[in-house]
Design a protein around this motif. Structure first.
Motif, PDB file in Angstrom:
ATOM      1  N   LEU A  77       0.847  -1.185   0.000  1.00 32.37           N
ATOM      2  CA  LEU A  77       0.000   0.000   0.000  1.00 32.37           C
ATOM      3  C   LEU A  77       0.883   1.236   0.000  1.00 32.37           C
ATOM      4  O   LEU A  77       1.995   1.210   0.535  1.00 32.37           O
ATOM      5  CB  LEU A  77      -0.924  -0.003   1.227  1.00 32.37           C
ATOM      6  CG  LEU A  77      -1.872  -1.191   1.328  1.00 32.37           C
ATOM      7  CD1 LEU A  77      -2.669  -1.124   2.620  1.00 32.37           C
ATOM      8  CD2 LEU A  77      -2.795  -1.251   0.123  1.00 32.37           C
ATOM      9  N   TYR A  78       0.389   2.306  -0.585  1.00 30.98           N
ATOM     10  CA  TYR A  78       1.142   3.547  -0.721  1.00 30.98           C
ATOM     11  C   TYR A  78       0.404   4.684  -0.026  1.00 30.98           C
ATOM     12  O   TYR A  78      -0.824   4.708  -0.004  1.00 30.98           O
ATOM     13  CB  TYR A  78       1.314   3.887  -2.210  1.00 30.98           C
ATOM     14  CG  TYR A  78       2.054   2.819  -2.964  1.00 30.98           C
ATOM     15  CD1 TYR A  78       3.438   2.839  -3.054  1.00 30.98           C
ATOM     16  CD2 TYR A  78       1.369   1.768  -3.566  1.00 30.98           C
ATOM     17  CE1 TYR A  78       4.123   1.842  -3.737  1.00 30.98           C
ATOM     18  CE2 TYR A  78       2.043   0.762  -4.245  1.00 30.98           C
ATOM     19  CZ  TYR A  78       3.426   0.810  -4.326  1.00 30.98           C
ATOM     20  OH  TYR A  78       4.102  -0.181  -4.985  1.00 30.98           O
ATOM     21  N   ASP A  79       1.162   5.633   0.526  1.00 30.96           N
ATOM     22  CA  ASP A  79       0.547   6.833   1.093  1.00 30.96           C
ATOM     23  C   ASP A  79      -0.322   7.495   0.039  1.00 30.96           C
ATOM     24  O   ASP A  79       0.072   7.591  -1.124  1.00 30.96           O
ATOM     25  CB  ASP A  79       1.620   7.843   1.528  1.00 30.96           C
ATOM     26  CG  ASP A  79       2.230   7.511   2.879  1.00 30.96           C
ATOM     27  OD1 ASP A  79       1.537   6.920   3.724  1.00 30.96           O
ATOM     28  OD2 ASP A  79       3.404   7.855   3.085  1.00 30.96           O
ATOM     29  N   GLY A  80      -1.496   7.944   0.448  1.00 32.27           N
ATOM     30  CA  GLY A  80      -2.356   8.667  -0.478  1.00 32.27           C
ATOM     31  C   GLY A  80      -3.699   7.986  -0.659  1.00 32.27           C
ATOM     32  O   GLY A  80      -4.135   7.197   0.178  1.00 32.27           O
ATOM     33  N   ASN A  81      -4.329   8.293  -1.760  1.00 31.16           N
ATOM     34  CA  ASN A  81      -5.674   7.798  -2.032  1.00 31.16           C
ATOM     35  C   ASN A  81      -5.684   6.298  -2.288  1.00 31.16           C
ATOM     36  O   ASN A  81      -4.711   5.745  -2.792  1.00 31.16           O
ATOM     37  CB  ASN A  81      -6.274   8.527  -3.231  1.00 31.16           C
ATOM     38  CG  ASN A  81      -6.453   9.999  -2.961  1.00 31.16           C
ATOM     39  OD1 ASN A  81      -6.665  10.406  -1.814  1.00 31.16           O
ATOM     40  ND2 ASN A  81      -6.376  10.811  -3.986  1.00 31.16           N
ATOM     41  N   ILE A  82      -6.827   5.680  -1.934  1.00 32.52           N
ATOM     42  CA  ILE A  82      -6.994   4.243  -2.164  1.00 32.52           C
ATOM     43  C   ILE A  82      -8.422   3.973  -2.611  1.00 32.52           C
ATOM     44  O   ILE A  82      -9.352   4.679  -2.226  1.00 32.52           O
ATOM     45  CB  ILE A  82      -6.660   3.416  -0.901  1.00 32.52           C
ATOM     46  CG1 ILE A  82      -6.585   1.921  -1.241  1.00 32.52           C
ATOM     47  CG2 ILE A  82      -7.665   3.685   0.218  1.00 32.52           C
ATOM     48  CD1 ILE A  82      -5.933   1.082  -0.166  1.00 32.52           C
ATOM     49  N   GLU A  83      -8.559   2.951  -3.446  1.00 33.91           N
ATOM     50  CA  GLU A  83      -9.861   2.457  -3.887  1.00 33.91           C
ATOM     51  C   GLU A  83      -9.950   1.005  -3.460  1.00 33.91           C
ATOM     52  O   GLU A  83      -9.148   0.174  -3.870  1.00 33.91           O
ATOM     53  CB  GLU A  83      -9.987   2.561  -5.411  1.00 33.91           C
ATOM     54  CG  GLU A  83     -11.283   2.036  -5.945  1.00 33.91           C
ATOM     55  CD  GLU A  83     -11.351   2.117  -7.463  1.00 33.91           C
ATOM     56  OE1 GLU A  83     -12.317   1.569  -8.016  1.00 33.91           O
ATOM     57  OE2 GLU A  83     -10.449   2.702  -8.098  1.00 33.91           O
ATOM     58  N   SER A  84     -10.910   0.718  -2.588  1.00 32.11           N
ATOM     59  CA  SER A  84     -11.116  -0.628  -2.075  1.00 32.11           C
ATOM     60  C   SER A  84     -12.434  -1.173  -2.617  1.00 32.11           C
ATOM     61  O   SER A  84     -13.238  -0.433  -3.182  1.00 32.11           O
ATOM     62  CB  SER A  84     -11.149  -0.603  -0.545  1.00 32.11           C
ATOM     63  OG  SER A  84      -9.934  -0.105  -0.024  1.00 32.11           O
ATOM     64  N   VAL A  85     -12.659  -2.480  -2.414  1.00 31.25           N
ATOM     65  CA  VAL A  85     -13.885  -3.120  -2.892  1.00 31.25           C
ATOM     66  C   VAL A  85     -14.577  -3.797  -1.716  1.00 31.25           C
ATOM     67  O   VAL A  85     -13.989  -4.657  -1.046  1.00 31.25           O
ATOM     68  CB  VAL A  85     -13.579  -4.161  -3.987  1.00 31.25           C
ATOM     69  CG1 VAL A  85     -14.868  -4.825  -4.467  1.00 31.25           C
ATOM     70  CG2 VAL A  85     -12.843  -3.523  -5.151  1.00 31.25           C
ATOM     71  N   LEU A  86     -15.818  -3.418  -1.494  1.00 31.50           N
ATOM     72  CA  LEU A  86     -16.635  -4.002  -0.438  1.00 31.50           C
ATOM     73  C   LEU A  86     -17.058  -5.410  -0.844  1.00 31.50           C
ATOM     74  O   LEU A  86     -17.641  -5.600  -1.911  1.00 31.50           O
ATOM     75  CB  LEU A  86     -17.861  -3.108  -0.207  1.00 31.50           C
ATOM     76  CG  LEU A  86     -18.735  -3.379   0.995  1.00 31.50           C
ATOM     77  CD1 LEU A  86     -17.961  -3.179   2.294  1.00 31.50           C
ATOM     78  CD2 LEU A  86     -19.943  -2.449   0.966  1.00 31.50           C
ATOM     79  N   ASP A  87     -16.741  -6.405  -0.006  1.00 27.09           N
ATOM     80  CA  ASP A  87     -17.067  -7.804  -0.296  1.00 27.09           C
ATOM     81  C   ASP A  87     -18.436  -8.224   0.227  1.00 27.09           C
ATOM     82  O   ASP A  87     -18.991  -9.216  -0.228  1.00 27.09           O
ATOM     83  CB  ASP A  87     -16.027  -8.741   0.329  1.00 27.09           C
ATOM     84  CG  ASP A  87     -14.744  -8.828  -0.469  1.00 27.09           C
ATOM     85  OD1 ASP A  87     -14.735  -8.425  -1.640  1.00 27.09           O
ATOM     86  OD2 ASP A  87     -13.743  -9.316   0.095  1.00 27.09           O
ATOM     87  N   GLU A  88     -18.947  -7.518   1.226  1.00 20.59           N
ATOM     88  CA  GLU A  88     -20.226  -7.855   1.853  1.00 20.59           C
ATOM     89  C   GLU A  88     -21.063  -6.601   1.974  1.00 20.59           C
ATOM     90  O   GLU A  88     -20.520  -5.493   2.016  1.00 20.59           O
ATOM     91  CB  GLU A  88     -20.012  -8.414   3.260  1.00 20.59           C
ATOM     92  CG  GLU A  88     -19.171  -9.651   3.338  1.00 20.59           C
ATOM     93  CD  GLU A  88     -18.897 -10.065   4.779  1.00 20.59           C
ATOM     94  OE1 GLU A  88     -18.754 -11.271   4.984  1.00 20.59           O
ATOM     95  OE2 GLU A  88     -18.815  -9.210   5.670  1.00 20.59           O
ATOM     96  N   ASN A  89     -22.382  -6.771   2.073  1.00 15.12           N
ATOM     97  CA  ASN A  89     -23.250  -5.618   2.299  1.00 15.12           C
ATOM     98  C   ASN A  89     -22.874  -4.946   3.614  1.00 15.12           C
ATOM     99  O   ASN A  89     -22.519  -5.618   4.586  1.00 15.12           O
ATOM    100  CB  ASN A  89     -24.714  -6.045   2.351  1.00 15.12           C
ATOM    101  CG  ASN A  89     -25.214  -6.560   1.022  1.00 15.12           C
ATOM    102  OD1 ASN A  89     -24.559  -6.429  -0.009  1.00 15.12           O
ATOM    103  ND2 ASN A  89     -26.384  -7.154   1.034  1.00 15.12           N
ATOM    104  N   LEU A  90     -22.987  -3.628   3.614  1.00 14.94           N
ATOM    105  CA  LEU A  90     -22.707  -2.823   4.804  1.00 14.94           C
ATOM    106  C   LEU A  90     -23.910  -1.919   4.999  1.00 14.94           C
ATOM    107  O   LEU A  90     -24.099  -0.966   4.238  1.00 14.94           O
ATOM    108  CB  LEU A  90     -21.423  -2.013   4.587  1.00 14.94           C
ATOM    109  CG  LEU A  90     -20.913  -1.172   5.731  1.00 14.94           C
ATOM    110  CD1 LEU A  90     -20.588  -2.040   6.950  1.00 14.94           C
ATOM    111  CD2 LEU A  90     -19.673  -0.394   5.311  1.00 14.94           C
ATOM    112  N   GLY A  91     -24.762  -2.246   6.001  1.00 12.12           N
ATOM    113  CA  GLY A  91     -26.024  -1.533   6.125  1.00 12.12           C
ATOM    114  C   GLY A  91     -26.810  -1.737   4.839  1.00 12.12           C
ATOM    115  O   GLY A  91     -26.901  -2.856   4.330  1.00 12.12           O
TER     116      GLY A  91
END
Length: 166
Positions: A77-91
């Motif tokens: 991982l690098y300092d700065g912005n990140i784009e992640s992917v949600l694997d499960e429903n959250l609310g």
């Protein structure tokens, strides 16, 4: 039809900018002596939207930390912005969805704070406040991590809704 989509996109941009997400919310964060980020309030608009979407403090789900390194081991991982992917429903936020946030690698372990989500079913950008967590020190950096980076073992973590960043 196209003008309606353009208007909705414009409203989403205004909502995000006015709530301080994602860009301005990450800009003025103080840094602690160990290199980790200091406290940061969750914008009021984000708290309102989270309440509406039943994203209550402590709600959690699994997330792929870096959309570009899903299922890889270890990941960098690098300092700065990140784009992640949600694997499960959250609310009421349905998986898969993109989570946008910021990474800090200056401390002994990685800190990831999320400020917005993008449903992949075409919904608008959603302001939120969430953090990545993983027990047993699994977000701790490998000693060979170079400045501005963090090599960690797990490509996944829990994402937890918070009402402020501590």
């Amino acid at each position: 039809m196209a003008s309606t989509k353009f208007a909705l996109l414009g409203c989403a941009v205004v909502l995000v900018v006015s709530s301080g997400c994602p860009g301005s919310a990450t800009g003025g964060v103080s840094i602690r002596p160990d290199g980790s980020p200091g406290p940061q309030p969750c914008p009021e608009k984000s708290r309102e939207v989270m309440n509406y979407l039943r994203l209550f403090v402590g709600e959690s789900a699994w997330v792929q930390l870096d959309a570009n390194q899903t299922r890889a081991r270890p990941i960098t991982l690098y300092d700065g912005n990140i784009e992640s992917v949600l694997d499960e429903n959250l609310g009421l936020l349905e998986a898969p969805a993109r989570l946008y946030g910021r990474v800090w690698t200056g401390g002994p372990q990685v800190v990831i704070r999320y400020h917005a989500a993008q449903p992949m079913n075409g919904g608008d950008l959603v302001p939120l406040c969430a953090v990545a967590r993983l027990g047993f020190g699994q977000l701790r950096k490998h000693p060979e991590s170079k400045p501005g980076t963090a090599i960690i073992d797990s490509p996944r973590a829990g994402v937890y809704i918070v009402d402020e960043f501590r």
